[in-house]
Design an enzyme around this catalytic site. Structure first.
Site, PDB file in Angstrom:
ATOM      1  N   HIS A  11      71.537  54.405 101.128  1.00 29.10           N
ATOM      2  CA  HIS A  11      70.214  53.798 100.953  1.00 29.10           C
ATOM      3  C   HIS A  11      70.302  52.292 100.705  1.00 29.10           C
ATOM      4  O   HIS A  11      71.325  51.762 100.269  1.00 29.10           O
ATOM      5  CB  HIS A  11      69.479  54.464  99.790  1.00 29.10           C
ATOM      6  CG  HIS A  11      70.190  54.291  98.479  1.00 29.10           C
ATOM      7  ND1 HIS A  11      70.127  53.132  97.737  1.00 29.10           N
ATOM      8  CD2 HIS A  11      71.006  55.125  97.787  1.00 29.10           C
ATOM      9  CE1 HIS A  11      70.863  53.253  96.651  1.00 29.10           C
ATOM     10  NE2 HIS A  11      71.410  54.460  96.653  1.00 29.10           N
ATOM     11  N   ARG A  62      64.908  56.565  96.505  1.00 30.78           N
ATOM     12  CA  ARG A  62      65.544  55.470  97.252  1.00 30.78           C
ATOM     13  C   ARG A  62      66.127  55.952  98.573  1.00 30.78           C
ATOM     14  O   ARG A  62      66.162  55.206  99.558  1.00 30.78           O
ATOM     15  CB  ARG A  62      66.593  54.767  96.388  1.00 30.78           C
ATOM     16  CG  ARG A  62      67.698  55.660  95.828  1.00 30.78           C
ATOM     17  CD  ARG A  62      68.427  54.929  94.698  1.00 30.78           C
ATOM     18  NE  ARG A  62      69.615  55.607  94.199  1.00 30.78           N
ATOM     19  CZ  ARG A  62      69.613  56.521  93.230  1.00 30.78           C
ATOM     20  NH1 ARG A  62      68.474  56.884  92.672  1.00 30.78           N
ATOM     21  NH2 ARG A  62      70.745  57.064  92.821  1.00 30.78           N
ATOM     22  N   GLU A  89      72.921  61.575  94.871  1.00 33.25           N
ATOM     23  CA  GLU A  89      74.062  60.795  94.411  1.00 33.25           C
ATOM     24  C   GLU A  89      74.896  61.627  93.435  1.00 33.25           C
ATOM     25  O   GLU A  89      74.422  62.608  92.856  1.00 33.25           O
ATOM     26  CB  GLU A  89      73.545  59.510  93.737  1.00 33.25           C
ATOM     27  CG  GLU A  89      74.598  58.585  93.147  1.00 33.25           C
ATOM     28  CD  GLU A  89      75.652  58.111  94.133  1.00 33.25           C
ATOM     29  OE1 GLU A  89      76.431  58.971  94.626  1.00 33.25           O
ATOM     30  OE2 GLU A  89      75.718  56.909  94.394  1.00 33.25           O
ATOM     31  N   HIS A 188      73.454  58.613  99.774  1.00 32.61           N
ATOM     32  CA  HIS A 188      73.955  57.760  98.699  1.00 32.61           C
ATOM     33  C   HIS A 188      75.427  57.452  98.931  1.00 32.61           C
ATOM     34  O   HIS A 188      76.110  58.129  99.714  1.00 32.61           O
ATOM     35  CB  HIS A 188      73.763  58.466  97.358  1.00 32.61           C
ATOM     36  CG  HIS A 188      72.333  58.841  97.114  1.00 32.61           C
ATOM     37  ND1 HIS A 188      71.450  58.048  96.417  1.00 32.61           N
ATOM     38  CD2 HIS A 188      71.616  59.927  97.519  1.00 32.61           C
ATOM     39  CE1 HIS A 188      70.265  58.616  96.392  1.00 32.61           C
ATOM     40  NE2 HIS A 188      70.337  59.758  97.051  1.00 32.61           N
TER      41      HIS A 188
END
Length: 258
Positions: A11, A62, A89, A188
């Protein structure tokens, strides 16, 4: 000769990337710079003639926001976007919210590099005394997961990220790729690194040296067994990409107070 194309994307920059803090499962939107990174990524992919059939994201904003901005810049807003916590993540446990450079001053750069980049070292687990515990585990997005909330991670090594990611990869993403669809995974740094380790057969030691900057698309060309037929390609201006990689690597270095 390649049979399939797969794109991985970390991202765009988030607010806590900018502040050099461990963001992990705390939900953050993109910074202004991160919005531009995602838009520029979409423009680049459009200029190079790529078209997506399916996009997979985590359930963190995100990651989703990046996918939306990329598709908008490509004029492909209609492409289906599928979300799963399994692409989240890495869960950094009690490190969440802490500044990497300050930690390097306190604990040493090697210790911080181990926490950030090692394969099988898990940081201390988060518990209810942590300032971000309730923000994470009271968030109703985690009611949508395919495991009960109490079974969700409280801290993870990169190895544990791969363990929770692989079932989703095999059951949900791989069938789409095998249909000949061009897939983007907008996720991520660590979920993308874990997948790269699996696909490229990177050693436990070697993965510590794999760095993915924000907003830079990674192209993997795969054979019929989903093995790379050539080295991964980070698309874009190579000098800017190398500078961005160095910036990520420097995040864990101690910065003396002035």
């Amino acid at each position: 000769m390649s049979t399939y194309k797969l794109f991985l994307l970390r991202h765009g920059e988030g607010a806590w990337n900018k502040e050099n803090r461990f963001c992990s499962w705390v939900d953050q939107k993109l910074s202004e710079a991160g919005v531009k990174e995602a838009q520029d990524c979409g423009k680049l992919l459009k200029e190079q003639g790529y078209k997506f059939d399916m996009v997979f994201t985590s359930i963190l904003s995100r990651s989703i926001q990046t996918a939306w901005l990329v598709l908008e810049a490509m004029g492909q807003e209609w492409v289906p976007v599928v979300k799963s916590w399994r692409l989240n993540e890495r869960h950094y446990g009690t490190l969440i919210g802490l500044n990497r450079a300050e930690m390097a001053l306190q604990h040493g750069e090697e210790k911080v590099k181990l926490w950030r980049r090692s394969y099988d070292i898990t940081p201390p687990s988060i518990d209810e005394s942590h300032p971000y515990f309730l923000e994470i585990y009271n968030d109703r997005r985690y009611n949508t997961c395919d495991v009960p909330k109490e079974k969700l991670p409280r801290a993870e090594s990169l190895k544990e990220v791969l363990v929770r990611l692989l079932p989703y990869w095999e059951s949900t993403v791989v069938p789409e790729i095998r249909k000949g669809r061009t897939v983007l995974i907008s996720a991520h740094g660590n979920s993308c690194r874990a997948l790269l380790k699996h696909l490229e057969g990177i050693s436990d030691e070697g993965i510590a040296n794999v760095t993915l900057p924000t907003g830079i698309p990674v192209l993997l060309e795969l054979d019929e067994n989903l093995r790379p037929v050539k080295p991964r390609q980070l698309l874009g201006d190579q000098a800017k990409i190398q500078a961005a990689i160095k910036k990520v690597e420097d995040q864990g270095k101690a910065k003396p107070s002035t």
